[in-house]
Write an enzyme that holds these catalytic residues in place. Structure first.
Site, PDB file in Angstrom:
ATOM      1  N   LYS A 149      14.579  54.201  -2.137  1.00  0.00           N
ATOM      2  CA  LYS A 149      14.275  52.767  -2.226  1.00  0.00           C
ATOM      3  C   LYS A 149      15.392  52.127  -3.041  1.00  0.00           C
ATOM      4  O   LYS A 149      15.261  51.878  -4.238  1.00  0.00           O
ATOM      5  CB  LYS A 149      12.891  52.571  -2.854  1.00  0.00           C
ATOM      6  CG  LYS A 149      12.281  51.222  -2.543  1.00  0.00           C
ATOM      7  CD  LYS A 149      10.807  51.212  -2.833  1.00  0.00           C
ATOM      8  CE  LYS A 149      10.218  49.810  -2.816  1.00  0.00           C
ATOM      9  NZ  LYS A 149      10.310  49.109  -1.538  1.00  0.00           N
ATOM     10  N   GLU A 182       9.510  52.916  11.070  1.00  0.00           N
ATOM     11  CA  GLU A 182       8.645  52.090  10.216  1.00  0.00           C
ATOM     12  C   GLU A 182       8.990  50.640  10.470  1.00  0.00           C
ATOM     13  O   GLU A 182       9.769  50.327  11.370  1.00  0.00           O
ATOM     14  CB  GLU A 182       8.833  52.454   8.744  1.00  0.00           C
ATOM     15  CG  GLU A 182      10.243  52.218   8.226  1.00  0.00           C
ATOM     16  CD  GLU A 182      10.391  52.433   6.729  1.00  0.00           C
ATOM     17  OE1 GLU A 182       9.391  52.437   6.001  1.00  0.00           O
ATOM     18  OE2 GLU A 182      11.546  52.592   6.290  1.00  0.00           O
TER      19      GLU A 182
END
Ligand code: PMP
Length: 290
Positions: A149, A182
């Protein structure tokens, strides 16, 4: 609003970092998006764990240990008198030179912003989202692992722009092999019969904390959960589809690339999971005020 930067609290106006910070110059850093519900920080330990994993992957040594970062998040909420909100925790490589070399950045910076929440409009939770698949594919593991991230979100931003250009709020990103990875800021699930399916993390998704929470809730309520590779065909022919994320929580999807999903309305599995998810967010987490 009081913003935490490296151990001190600043007003919004005075909360500033260097233009030489490699977080700004190169997107060199990591971050977390965390929620507070009902006076507690939800899944705080899990978020800080993931922050450490992201930092390890980019060889960034955090300036504080795990427990101190947890404390700083809670304290920032307290100083902002927050009971329900969204917390952005950012760790940048710190100020360096204009060159790429991260070794020139001596002191990573920790920034914590605790603010009000920004959810999708309420209507989408009632009626469901329409989303599309976009041309921009998810980053390759071998190039920039989507599990990290990092502050470099251009891959997701490009996909988000492509979705917005088509009038959609979210985009499905495929990986280089054409399997579903995703969405730009959410993980994706489908329901088929008694099965809850979501792409494997190896397909190129973030290790979503909401994703894991929903998997645990589904297993507890007797659904069979599996993580196979999924194609767009699988999505089109699902009984239900929904997205999960700290910000979005659990949100239904009723149309994908012009195909109506299931009945075209939020389904029973989604509705039950939303209820269970909210029961959990309202009753667990790190207390801010006790
Ligand atoms: N995928 C991406 C790319 C994300 O940025 C996020 C977080 N916004 C998610 C999935 C969902 O992860 P989490 O449930 O941990 O918020």
């Amino acid at each position: 609003m009081k913003i935490y930067i490296d151990g001190k609290y600043y007003s919004e106006r005075d909360a500033k970092i260097s233009v030489f910070d490699h977080g700004l110059l190169y997107g060199d850093g990591v971050f977390e998006g965390i929620r507070a519900y009902n006076g507690r920080v939800f899944k705080l330990k899990e978020h800080i764990d993931r922050l450490f994993y992201s930092a390890k992957a980019i060889l960034l040594t955090l300036p504080l240990p795990h427990a101190r970062i947890m404390e700083a998040v809670v304290e920032t909420c307290r100083r902002n008198k927050l009971r329900d909100g969204y917390i952005r925790l950012v760790v940048t490589r710190g100020a360096g030179t204009l060159g790429l070399n991260p070794n020139r950045c001596k002191n990573p910076s920790v920034i914590i912003i605790a603010d009000k929440i920004q959810l999708y409009p309420e209507e989408y939770y009632r009626k469901g989202l329409e989303i599309i698949t976009v041309p921009t594919t998810r980053n390759l593991h071998s190039a920039l692992n989507p599990a990290i991230k990092s502050l470099n979100y251009l891959n997701n931003i490009l996909a988000k722009i492509e979705a917005a250009n088509s009038g959609c709020e979210e985009a499905i990103m495929l990986n280089a092999e054409g399997f579903v990875a995703e969405c730009t800021g959410d993980n994706i699930f489908i329901v088929k019969g008694n099965h809850l399916l979501t792409p494997p993390l190896s397909a190129g998704a973030l290790y979503g904390i909401t994703r894991q929470t929903v998997i645990d809730l589904a297993k507890k309520s007797g659904l069979a959960v599996a993580e196979p590779n999924l194609t767009r065909y699988d999505l089109f022919n699902a009984d239900e589809c929904f997205l999960t994320g700290t910000g979005a929580e659990v949100i239904p999807v009723v149309k994908i690339d012009g195909r109506i999903i299931g009945t075209g309305k939020p389904g029973p599995v989604l509705r039950r999971l939303v209820e269970q998810y909210h029961a959990l967010t309202n009753s667990s987490g790190e207390p801010i005020y006790e």
